[in-house]
Write a protein that holds these residues in place. Sequence first.
Motif, PDB file in Angstrom:
ATOM      1  N   ILE A   1      47.166  40.140  36.376  1.00  0.00           N
ATOM      2  CA  ILE A   1      46.846  39.935  37.785  1.00  0.00           C
ATOM      3  C   ILE A   1      45.813  40.971  38.211  1.00  0.00           C
ATOM      4  CG2 ILE A   1      47.740  39.817  40.135  1.00  0.00           C
ATOM      5  CD1 ILE A   1      48.874  37.666  38.312  1.00  0.00           C
ATOM      6  N   LEU A   2      44.736  40.510  38.842  1.00  0.00           N
ATOM      7  CA  LEU A   2      43.720  41.418  39.371  1.00  0.00           C
ATOM      8  C   LEU A   2      44.146  41.896  40.750  1.00  0.00           C
ATOM      9  CD1 LEU A   2      40.881  42.717  39.262  1.00  0.00           C
ATOM     10  CD2 LEU A   2      40.022  40.622  40.342  1.00  0.00           C
ATOM     11  N   CYS A   3      44.203  43.207  40.938  1.00  0.00           N
ATOM     12  CA  CYS A   3      44.624  43.806  42.199  1.00  0.00           C
ATOM     13  C   CYS A   3      43.474  44.613  42.786  1.00  0.00           C
ATOM     14  CB  CYS A   3      45.842  44.694  41.981  1.00  0.00           C
ATOM     15  SG  CYS A   3      47.254  43.835  41.238  1.00  0.00           S
ATOM     16  N   LEU A   4      43.193  44.387  44.061  1.00  0.00           N
ATOM     17  CA  LEU A   4      42.048  45.007  44.711  1.00  0.00           C
ATOM     18  C   LEU A   4      42.462  45.684  46.016  1.00  0.00           C
ATOM     19  CD1 LEU A   4      39.606  41.951  44.409  1.00  0.00           C
ATOM     20  CD2 LEU A   4      39.772  43.898  42.836  1.00  0.00           C
ATOM     21  N   GLY A   5      41.921  46.861  46.248  1.00  0.00           N
ATOM     22  CA  GLY A   5      42.074  47.546  47.526  1.00  0.00           C
ATOM     23  C   GLY A   5      40.732  47.510  48.236  1.00  0.00           C
TER      24      GLY A   5
ATOM     25  N   ASP B   1      37.226  49.013  46.668  1.00  0.00           N
ATOM     26  CA  ASP B   1      37.267  50.435  46.334  1.00  0.00           C
ATOM     27  C   ASP B   1      38.331  50.740  45.283  1.00  0.00           C
ATOM     28  OD1 ASP B   1      35.184  51.626  47.542  1.00  0.00           O
ATOM     29  OD2 ASP B   1      36.319  52.724  49.043  1.00  0.00           O
ATOM     30  N   THR B   2      39.358  49.909  45.210  1.00  0.00           N
ATOM     31  CA  THR B   2      40.392  50.060  44.191  1.00  0.00           C
ATOM     32  C   THR B   2      40.413  48.797  43.348  1.00  0.00           C
ATOM     33  OG1 THR B   2      41.774  51.452  45.600  1.00  0.00           O
ATOM     34  CG2 THR B   2      42.860  50.357  43.776  1.00  0.00           C
ATOM     35  N   ILE B   3      40.318  48.952  42.048  1.00  0.00           N
ATOM     36  CA  ILE B   3      40.321  47.803  41.136  1.00  0.00           C
ATOM     37  C   ILE B   3      41.229  48.131  39.964  1.00  0.00           C
ATOM     38  CG2 ILE B   3      38.930  46.273  39.680  1.00  0.00           C
ATOM     39  CD1 ILE B   3      36.470  47.199  41.357  1.00  0.00           C
ATOM     40  N   PHE B   4      42.238  47.329  39.758  1.00  0.00           N
ATOM     41  CA  PHE B   4      43.043  47.516  38.561  1.00  0.00           C
ATOM     42  C   PHE B   4      43.709  46.202  38.153  1.00  0.00           C
ATOM     43  CE2 PHE B   4      46.200  48.206  41.832  1.00  0.00           C
ATOM     44  CZ  PHE B   4      47.388  47.718  41.303  1.00  0.00           C
ATOM     45  N   LEU B   5      44.148  46.163  36.919  1.00  0.00           N
ATOM     46  CA  LEU B   5      44.832  45.002  36.364  1.00  0.00           C
ATOM     47  C   LEU B   5      46.313  45.311  36.222  1.00  0.00           C
ATOM     48  CD1 LEU B   5      42.268  44.005  33.585  1.00  0.00           C
ATOM     49  CD2 LEU B   5      42.652  42.841  35.756  1.00  0.00           C
ATOM     50  N   LEU B   6      47.134  44.439  36.765  1.00  0.00           N
ATOM     51  CA  LEU B   6      48.576  44.507  36.593  1.00  0.00           C
ATOM     52  C   LEU B   6      48.923  43.597  35.426  1.00  0.00           C
ATOM     53  CD1 LEU B   6      51.486  45.171  37.592  1.00  0.00           C
ATOM     54  CD2 LEU B   6      51.277  43.180  39.094  1.00  0.00           C
TER      55      LEU B   6
ATOM     56  N   THR C   1      52.129  47.321  32.748  1.00  0.00           N
ATOM     57  CA  THR C   1      51.012  48.250  32.565  1.00  0.00           C
ATOM     58  C   THR C   1      50.021  48.087  33.701  1.00  0.00           C
ATOM     59  OG1 THR C   1      51.221  48.086  30.151  1.00  0.00           O
ATOM     60  CG2 THR C   1      49.168  48.988  31.003  1.00  0.00           C
ATOM     61  N   LEU C   2      49.520  49.208  34.204  1.00  0.00           N
ATOM     62  CA  LEU C   2      48.453  49.198  35.195  1.00  0.00           C
ATOM     63  C   LEU C   2      47.192  49.761  34.552  1.00  0.00           C
ATOM     64  CD1 LEU C   2      50.245  50.569  38.394  1.00  0.00           C
ATOM     65  CD2 LEU C   2      49.945  48.202  37.684  1.00  0.00           C
ATOM     66  N   ILE C   3      46.128  48.982  34.551  1.00  0.00           N
ATOM     67  CA  ILE C   3      44.846  49.433  34.005  1.00  0.00           C
ATOM     68  C   ILE C   3      43.885  49.659  35.161  1.00  0.00           C
ATOM     69  CG2 ILE C   3      42.915  48.904  32.477  1.00  0.00           C
ATOM     70  CD1 ILE C   3      44.745  47.089  30.899  1.00  0.00           C
ATOM     71  N   SER C   4      43.542  50.917  35.378  1.00  0.00           N
ATOM     72  CA  SER C   4      42.648  51.277  36.469  1.00  0.00           C
ATOM     73  C   SER C   4      41.194  51.159  36.013  1.00  0.00           C
ATOM     74  CB  SER C   4      42.941  52.707  36.924  1.00  0.00           C
ATOM     75  OG  SER C   4      42.029  53.117  37.925  1.00  0.00           O
ATOM     76  N   VAL C   5      40.380  50.514  36.835  1.00  0.00           N
ATOM     77  CA  VAL C   5      38.962  50.325  36.541  1.00  0.00           C
ATOM     78  C   VAL C   5      38.148  50.976  37.648  1.00  0.00           C
ATOM     79  CG1 VAL C   5      37.145  48.667  35.982  1.00  0.00           C
ATOM     80  CG2 VAL C   5      39.541  48.088  35.500  1.00  0.00           C
TER      81      VAL C   5
ATOM     82  N   ILE D   1      44.900  55.367  44.992  1.00  0.00           N
ATOM     83  CA  ILE D   1      46.113  55.196  44.213  1.00  0.00           C
ATOM     84  C   ILE D   1      47.237  54.639  45.062  1.00  0.00           C
ATOM     85  CG2 ILE D   1      47.325  57.399  44.476  1.00  0.00           C
ATOM     86  CD1 ILE D   1      46.468  55.696  41.150  1.00  0.00           C
ATOM     87  N   LEU D   2      47.236  54.974  46.359  1.00  0.00           N
ATOM     88  CA  LEU D   2      48.220  54.377  47.261  1.00  0.00           C
ATOM     89  C   LEU D   2      47.959  52.894  47.432  1.00  0.00           C
ATOM     90  CD1 LEU D   2      48.760  56.958  50.128  1.00  0.00           C
ATOM     91  CD2 LEU D   2      50.474  55.991  48.609  1.00  0.00           C
ATOM     92  N   ALA D   3      46.691  52.522  47.468  1.00  0.00           N
ATOM     93  CA  ALA D   3      46.368  51.100  47.567  1.00  0.00           C
ATOM     94  C   ALA D   3      46.886  50.364  46.355  1.00  0.00           C
ATOM     95  CB  ALA D   3      44.861  50.918  47.693  1.00  0.00           C
ATOM     96  N   ALA D   4      46.773  50.979  45.184  1.00  0.00           N
ATOM     97  CA  ALA D   4      47.298  50.365  43.971  1.00  0.00           C
ATOM     98  C   ALA D   4      48.796  50.127  44.107  1.00  0.00           C
ATOM     99  CB  ALA D   4      47.024  51.263  42.770  1.00  0.00           C
TER     100      ALA D   4
END
Length: 390
Positions: A123-127, A147-152, A162-166, A31-34
């Motif tokens: 935007i695809l955000c990756l950790g 390890d971290t995947i979410f859409l901004l 909105t943050l969508i965590s996958v 979640i910190l990576a997000a």
Amino acid sequence: MSEEPIWEGMEPSRIHKVKKKRKTSRRVLRILAAAAIVLTVLAGSVFAGYTALVSTGKSELFARGGENGPDLGQKRSGGTDGEIPAEGESGTDTAETAVQPLEPGSVRYQGEIYRYKEDIITILCLGIDREDDMEVSETAGAGGQADTIFLLVLDSSDQKLTLISVSRDTMTEIETRDLYGNYLQNSTAQLALAYAYGDGREESCQLTADAVSNLFYGLPIHGYCAINMEAIDLLNDMVGGVEVTIRDDFSQVDPSMKEGTTMVLKGHQATTYVRSRSSVGDGTNEGRMNRQKEYLLGFINQAKSRLKEDLTLPLSVYQTLSQYMVTNISVNEAAYLAATALDCEFTADSIRNVNGTTVQGSLYAEYYVDEDALYELILDVFYEKLDDAG
């Protein structure tokens, strides 16, 4: 040397060990990576006051996303919470409903008509779980996993962020390659591995973007940003720390972190607060996730506040993170994202999850998406309901 598949003789979820043993825990601060990625995406806001840059960036982003929205004409099977909608309710019209043709970008679901929003950026955000600089990896599998995947998601018309965590363990179709990077086939595997099959930089990001887009029914993805999670401690302090009310007793780790205390977390305190589990509170992952959500909410709002006060901060952040990140977002595009995001509402309800079910695979967890819930999430975030659905 024979060209065996990259996973030959090893567990797929450990594919990145081909060249380098993982040095960090699998439960690295996701979640910190997000939060770190969000701030990175906003890093161009030092230029946000320049109208020309903002306007140009908007045009570039929308052009990259294409003209079409997701293809929701036929919902996939596989929902776990409820029945699959009847024929005609998920966009495939029966003879009865065919008298009302749908416009491009629209879909009929359970008697209502929805239209894809035009002023929305994803935007695809990756950790990435690697400690070294984000350099090109010559061997497939050595560039780390996502390890971290979410859409901004920036909705400028409704001024919502909105943050969508996958889940990284989401079982979905990805492109697989051999040890030398040669394409093999598309296979169902953990989403995190899509990144591992690339070069550890732009190629890996694009492979992951393609997999996520496919999972979301062909959702346009306008840009990506991947960050090495080693930058977490730096980012926490660059925004001035994050204020939280300590939920559980961490005093054995840090005497100042007593339950009920309201304090600003600095440096490694943030990592301690959101990562600890077994020796804290009830020891459950649910308790830890609640702390992570609280921290992420505080981090983003603190970052937005600091950005408004000091437009030189993003430039410093960008320079600090340059060796830790890979992105295809230009300065113009970052300017538009920042100008839009700073005016957007962000609350605890702005953090969404892709619901599903975790099952134990042969050795590791596998996450199966609830297709009903995913379909409705896409409609809720990316579409608007038309009043005259009739």
